[in-house]
Write a protein that holds these residues in place. Structure first.
Motif, PDB file in Angstrom:
ATOM      1  N   THR A   1       0.263   2.711  -9.110  1.00  0.00           N
ATOM      2  CA  THR A   1      -0.229   1.336  -9.129  1.00  0.00           C
ATOM      3  C   THR A   1       0.788   0.364  -9.724  1.00  0.00           C
ATOM      4  OG1 THR A   1      -2.485   2.174  -9.357  1.00  0.00           O
ATOM      5  CG2 THR A   1      -2.123  -0.137  -9.899  1.00  0.00           C
TER       6      THR A   1
ATOM      7  N   LYS B   1       0.825  -1.205   0.000  1.00  0.00           N
ATOM      8  CA  LYS B   1       0.000   0.000   0.000  1.00  0.00           C
ATOM      9  C   LYS B   1       0.866   1.264   0.000  1.00  0.00           C
ATOM     10  CE  LYS B   1      -4.405  -1.241   0.121  1.00  0.00           C
ATOM     11  NZ  LYS B   1      -5.399  -0.765  -0.864  1.00  0.00           N
TER      12      LYS B   1
ATOM     13  N   LYS C   1       2.356   1.670  -3.552  1.00  0.00           N
ATOM     14  CA  LYS C   1       1.283   2.005  -4.489  1.00  0.00           C
ATOM     15  C   LYS C   1       0.851   3.461  -4.325  1.00  0.00           C
ATOM     16  CE  LYS C   1      -3.389   0.468  -5.815  1.00  0.00           C
ATOM     17  NZ  LYS C   1      -4.245   1.510  -5.251  1.00  0.00           N
TER      18      LYS C   1
ATOM     19  N   GLU D   1      -8.167  -6.960  -4.038  1.00  0.00           N
ATOM     20  CA  GLU D   1      -9.146  -5.890  -3.800  1.00  0.00           C
ATOM     21  C   GLU D   1      -8.932  -4.734  -4.771  1.00  0.00           C
ATOM     22  OE1 GLU D   1      -8.591  -4.825   0.263  1.00  0.00           O
ATOM     23  OE2 GLU D   1      -9.770  -6.497   1.051  1.00  0.00           O
ATOM     24  N   ASP D   2      -7.668  -4.536  -5.195  1.00  0.00           N
ATOM     25  CA  ASP D   2      -7.344  -3.463  -6.133  1.00  0.00           C
ATOM     26  C   ASP D   2      -7.420  -3.911  -7.596  1.00  0.00           C
ATOM     27  OD1 ASP D   2      -6.917  -1.747  -4.030  1.00  0.00           O
ATOM     28  OD2 ASP D   2      -4.756  -2.056  -3.965  1.00  0.00           O
TER      29      ASP D   2
END
Length: 436
Positions: free
Chosen positions: A78, A70, A73, A298-299
């Motif tokens: 990303t 996280k 990112k 989830e992403d």
């Protein structure tokens, strides 16, 4: 959801990063008695301390499940977040494959015939650990506390007995020197220490499952670091005082040292501790890495099925099962090659975390950081050169000291490049995902 307490977090961090001195046995062979203690004290200052400070600052800003993935990112975009998550997932497969092998090796101290059935034992080890993780983080925390006692107690007894036997004699340390130490031996000595001290960032991937994460991580990481370094120092010092030969320690491991100092009973305790160490490290690392693919799913960067949670225990059981399947396929690899691949991939991921730290200092200088490294951007840039200086020396030495080290390095580089290949696939299948 029940959350892990600080004392349990110390145990999990201890096992994620160290798990005791097991794995340090080759150090005297590589470094010799005059350089071993010097390198053992110096290397963590250059390799671990920058990583710890980086982890503490970034985790204080973003104490979230997914941790380092996280952070990267958010700071770099990303694409680089995908690199970070993918590299870490792959490096952990390599790392996890080491511990079932070591576990069975220590078990062979009691029953050498077990080595004739090592593959079956590897698989039992892997899937029992998977089951423990599926039960949830609190059971892992409680088991880690129990295993910490099993790991530490034999070494405390060993250290006390060594110094008791030398109470009337000299306990002076050998004069520190690297004179006569070849570059390959220096590199492998550094690498041995680094491998026994890496993984501080892995402890942050489940931050949302920890009580008061910012404060808990600050306290737990400091306690764990001090515990690891003091324990390593005393055990290597005790090994030097015992008079055990470097070859014997390297070939027969710490149970041989226990037999020399206290008899078969102490050797047995150290063998049990080695088994507990491998079990604890495996469970703790699997706990941390299984959360990364869950968050990446989830992403929309990995298949959604990886995000599926157990109905009763609310754990990412699909991710845990996939990790265990891959590790089951890797346990027959050569250990030294796994070590080289391990640190090569890990170092690349760590580089992205350092860059993220500096990027966020530039991009968001005024964002509240409950913990902030007391250095400006120029100081941070200089500080991160230290761990990479150690990293490249160790890697070069490892490659020079092993005939098939080049093959392992090429495999590691190919593994790193696979991130870009998979990123292109993700972009084509999901064009709505942007790189930045």
């Amino acid at each position: 959801m029940k959350k892990i307490r600080p004392v349990q977090l110390v145990a999990i961090i201890f096992f994620t990063v160290s798990g005791g001195p097991y794995g340090l046995e080759p150090l005297l062979t590589y470094a010799g008695q005059h350089a071993a203690i010097l390198l053992l004290l110096l290397t963590p200052m250059l390799w671990d301390v920058p990583a710890i400070y980086t982890v503490l600052e970034l985790n204080s800003m973003m104490p979230v499940t997914g941790g380092y993935y996280k952070w990267v990112k958010y700071a770099l975009g990303t694409r680089w977040g995908f690199y970070e998550g993918w590299w870490t997932w792959l490096y952990t497969f390599v790392d996890l494959a080491i511990y079932p092998v070591l576990f069975v090796t220590y078990a062979g101290f009691f029953y050498p015939a077990l080595l004739d059935h090592k593959m079956q034992l590897y698989l039992i080890f892997i899937w029992l650990s998977a089951g423990l993780n599926i039960l949830g983080i609190v059971p892992v925390g409680k088991v880690s506390l129990f295993l910490s006692a099993i790991v530490l107690t034999p070494f405390i007894i060993l250290i006390v007995m060594v110094f008791y036997h030398h109470s009337g004699g000299s306990i002076a340390l050998p004069s520190p020197s690297v004179k006569g130490l070849t570059f390959p031996s220096l590199g492998m000595a550094l690498y041995t220490i680094m491998w026994n001290c890496l993984g501080w960032d892995n402890t942050t991937t489940y931050a949302e499952e920890v009580e008061k994460p910012v404060r808990s991580y600050l306290i737990a990481i400091i306690i764990a670091f001090v515990l690891v370094i003091v324990l390593y120092f005393l055990v290597i010092w005790g090994s030097l005082l015992s008079g055990i030969s470097a070859a014997t320690l390297n070939n027969n491991l710490f149970p041989a040292l226990g037999e020399l100092v206290g008899g078969h009973w102490l050797g047995s305790l150290l063998a049990i501790g080695g088994m507990a160490s491998c079990l604890g490290i495996y469970a703790s690392v699997l706990l941390s890495v299984s959360r990364v693919p869950m968050v990446m799913a989830e992403d929309n960067l990995l298949p959604e099925k990886l995000n599926k949670r157990h109905k009763r225990f609310n754990t990412p059981y699909i991710s845990i099962i996939i990790c265990s399947i891959v590790v089951s396929a890797m346990v027959n690899w050569d250990l030294e090659s796994l070590f080289i691949i391990d640190v090569t991939i890990y170092g690349a991921g760590l580089a992205l975390e350092y860059i993220s730290l500096i990027r966020l200092r530039i991009k968001e200088p005024d964002v509240h950081r409950p913990f902030k490294i007391p250095l400006g951007i120029p100081g941070l840039c200089i500080a991160i050169l230290l761990p990479f200086g150690i990293y490249f020396v160790a890697l070069a030495g490892a490659l020079m000291s092993k005939e098939n080290g080049l093959l392992a390095a090429v495999f590691a580089i190919a593994t790193l490049l696979s991130a870009e290949f998979l990123w292109q696939i993700v972009k084509r299948r999901k064009p709505f995902i942007k790189a930045s």
